[in-house]
Design a protein around this motif. Structure first.
Motif, short mmCIF file in Angstrom:
data_model
loop_
_atom_site.label_atom_id
_atom_site.label_comp_id
_atom_site.label_asym_id
_atom_site.label_seq_id
_atom_site.Cartn_x
_atom_site.Cartn_y
_atom_site.Cartn_z
N GLN A 38 0.83 -1.21 0.00
CA GLN A 38 0.00 0.00 0.00
C GLN A 38 0.86 1.26 0.00
OE1 GLN A 38 -2.58 -0.69 3.38
NE2 GLN A 38 -4.16 -1.63 2.10
N TYR A 39 1.95 1.20 0.74
CA TYR A 39 2.88 2.34 0.74
C TYR A 39 3.42 2.57 -0.66
CZ TYR A 39 7.24 4.87 1.17
OH TYR A 39 8.26 5.76 0.97
N LEU A 40 3.86 1.49 -1.30
CA LEU A 40 4.38 1.63 -2.66
C LEU A 40 3.30 2.14 -3.61
CD1 LEU A 40 6.53 -1.61 -3.07
CD2 LEU A 40 7.31 0.72 -2.57
N GLY A 41 2.08 1.69 -3.40
CA GLY A 41 0.97 2.11 -4.26
C GLY A 41 0.65 3.58 -4.15
N THR A 42 0.99 4.21 -3.03
CA THR A 42 0.73 5.65 -2.89
C THR A 42 1.75 6.47 -3.65
OG1 THR A 42 2.03 5.83 -0.85
CG2 THR A 42 -0.35 5.38 -0.62
N ASN A 43 2.85 5.85 -4.04
CA ASN A 43 3.91 6.55 -4.78
C ASN A 43 3.87 6.12 -6.24
OD1 ASN A 43 5.17 7.83 -2.45
ND2 ASN A 43 5.63 5.75 -1.84
N GLN A 44 3.00 6.73 -6.99
CA GLN A 44 2.77 6.32 -8.38
C GLN A 44 3.78 6.91 -9.36
OE1 GLN A 44 0.29 4.20 -9.67
NE2 GLN A 44 0.08 3.61 -7.54
N TYR A 45 4.96 7.27 -8.90
CA TYR A 45 5.94 7.86 -9.80
C TYR A 45 6.91 6.83 -10.37
CZ TYR A 45 8.25 8.06 -5.23
OH TYR A 45 8.74 7.76 -3.98
N TYR A 46 6.58 5.56 -10.21
CA TYR A 46 7.39 4.50 -10.80
C TYR A 46 6.97 4.31 -12.25
CZ TYR A 46 7.87 3.53 -5.80
OH TYR A 46 8.08 3.65 -4.45
N SER A 47 7.70 3.47 -12.96
CA SER A 47 7.34 3.18 -14.35
C SER A 47 6.01 2.43 -14.40
CB SER A 47 8.43 2.33 -15.00
OG SER A 47 8.45 1.03 -14.43
N GLY A 49 5.38 -0.40 -15.74
CA GLY A 49 5.59 -1.81 -15.42
C GLY A 49 5.66 -2.06 -13.93
N VAL A 50 6.38 -1.22 -13.22
CA VAL A 50 6.49 -1.35 -11.76
C VAL A 50 5.15 -1.05 -11.10
CG1 VAL A 50 7.57 -0.41 -9.67
CG2 VAL A 50 8.98 -0.93 -11.68
N ASN A 51 4.46 -0.02 -11.56
CA ASN A 51 3.14 0.30 -10.99
C ASN A 51 2.16 -0.85 -11.17
OD1 ASN A 51 3.73 2.82 -9.93
ND2 ASN A 51 3.26 3.88 -11.83
N LYS A 52 2.20 -1.52 -12.30
CA LYS A 52 1.32 -2.68 -12.53
C LYS A 52 1.67 -3.82 -11.57
CE LYS A 52 0.27 -1.61 -17.30
NZ LYS A 52 0.48 -1.93 -18.71
N LYS A 53 2.97 -4.04 -11.35
CA LYS A 53 3.38 -5.09 -10.41
C LYS A 53 2.90 -4.76 -8.99
CE LYS A 53 7.52 -6.77 -12.77
NZ LYS A 53 8.98 -6.91 -12.67
N ILE A 54 2.98 -3.48 -8.63
CA ILE A 54 2.52 -3.06 -7.30
C ILE A 54 1.02 -3.29 -7.17
CG2 ILE A 54 2.17 -1.06 -5.78
CD1 ILE A 54 4.85 0.05 -6.95
N PHE A 55 0.27 -2.89 -8.20
CA PHE A 55 -1.18 -3.08 -8.17
C PHE A 55 -1.54 -4.55 -8.02
CE2 PHE A 55 -5.04 -4.23 -10.48
CZ PHE A 55 -5.98 -3.55 -9.74
N ASP A 126 13.25 -3.97 -8.50
CA ASP A 126 12.67 -3.30 -9.67
C ASP A 126 12.64 -1.79 -9.47
OD1 ASP A 126 12.26 -5.78 -10.83
OD2 ASP A 126 10.10 -5.83 -10.38
N ILE A 127 12.28 -1.36 -8.27
CA ILE A 127 12.21 0.07 -7.98
C ILE A 127 13.61 0.67 -8.02
CG2 ILE A 127 11.70 1.76 -6.16
CD1 ILE A 127 9.31 -0.12 -5.40
N ARG A 128 14.57 -0.02 -7.47
CA ARG A 128 15.96 0.46 -7.52
C ARG A 128 16.43 0.60 -8.97
NH1 ARG A 128 17.50 -0.01 -2.21
NH2 ARG A 128 16.90 -1.86 -1.11
N ALA A 129 16.13 -0.40 -9.78
CA ALA A 129 16.52 -0.36 -11.20
C ALA A 129 15.82 0.79 -11.91
CB ALA A 129 16.20 -1.70 -11.87
N ASP A 130 14.54 0.98 -11.61
CA ASP A 130 13.75 2.07 -12.18
C ASP A 130 14.39 3.41 -11.83
OD1 ASP A 130 11.49 2.01 -13.81
OD2 ASP A 130 10.15 2.61 -12.18
N TYR A 131 14.72 3.55 -10.58
CA TYR A 131 15.32 4.79 -10.09
C TYR A 131 16.66 5.03 -10.75
CZ TYR A 131 16.99 8.37 -6.88
OH TYR A 131 17.48 9.53 -6.34
#
Length: 135
Positions: A38-47, A49-55, A126-131
């Protein structure tokens, strides 16, 4: 009353392999994964692909919590049957089919929780790679 509650917990664990403390810990662990997703889901500034994985992980966690709550309900039913027996001083037994179904579902849920934990750990990579790509 503590003595009777201990007796019920002891019977559940020894005779039926139903651990109330393990069930509680599994619930808490799963809720930790839920809070993380849920924490990750509140930060929708990922790619995307990452946002879909979070969802999807959040959806899977919530679904698993519903399944785990059903197990809690089953364990409470088992506890009540044995508790009534202790209070009435009559020997009570649990339905073997219901206990087997509980144990089977518990094993599946335990595996699913472990898989979700692994996905959460992979998601951090994935988030680290995205960043790193954004830098």
């Amino acid at each position: 009353m503590q003595k009777e509650e201990f007796e019920v917990s002891k019977r559940l664990l020894i005779e039926y392999n139903v651990s109330l403390s393990l069930l509680k810990e599994l619930d808490e662990f799963l809720h930790s994964i839920q809070e993380f997703s849920q924490y990750l889901g509140t930060n929708q500034y990922y790619s995307d692909g990452v946002n879909k994985k979070i969802f999807l992980m959040t959806l899977d966690v919530d679904t698993l919590i519903l399944r785990l709550q059903r197990l809690h309900l089953n364990a409470t039913e088992f506890q009540d049957v044995l508790f009534k027996g202790v209070l009435s001083k009559k020997k009570t037994t649990l339905d073997a089919k219901k206990v087997a179904a509980y144990q089977s579902e518990f094993t599946i849920i335990m595996a699913d929780v472990n898989a979700l934990h692994q996905r959460a750990m992979e998601l951090t990579q994935d988030i680290r790679a995205d960043y790193s790509r954004k830098l």
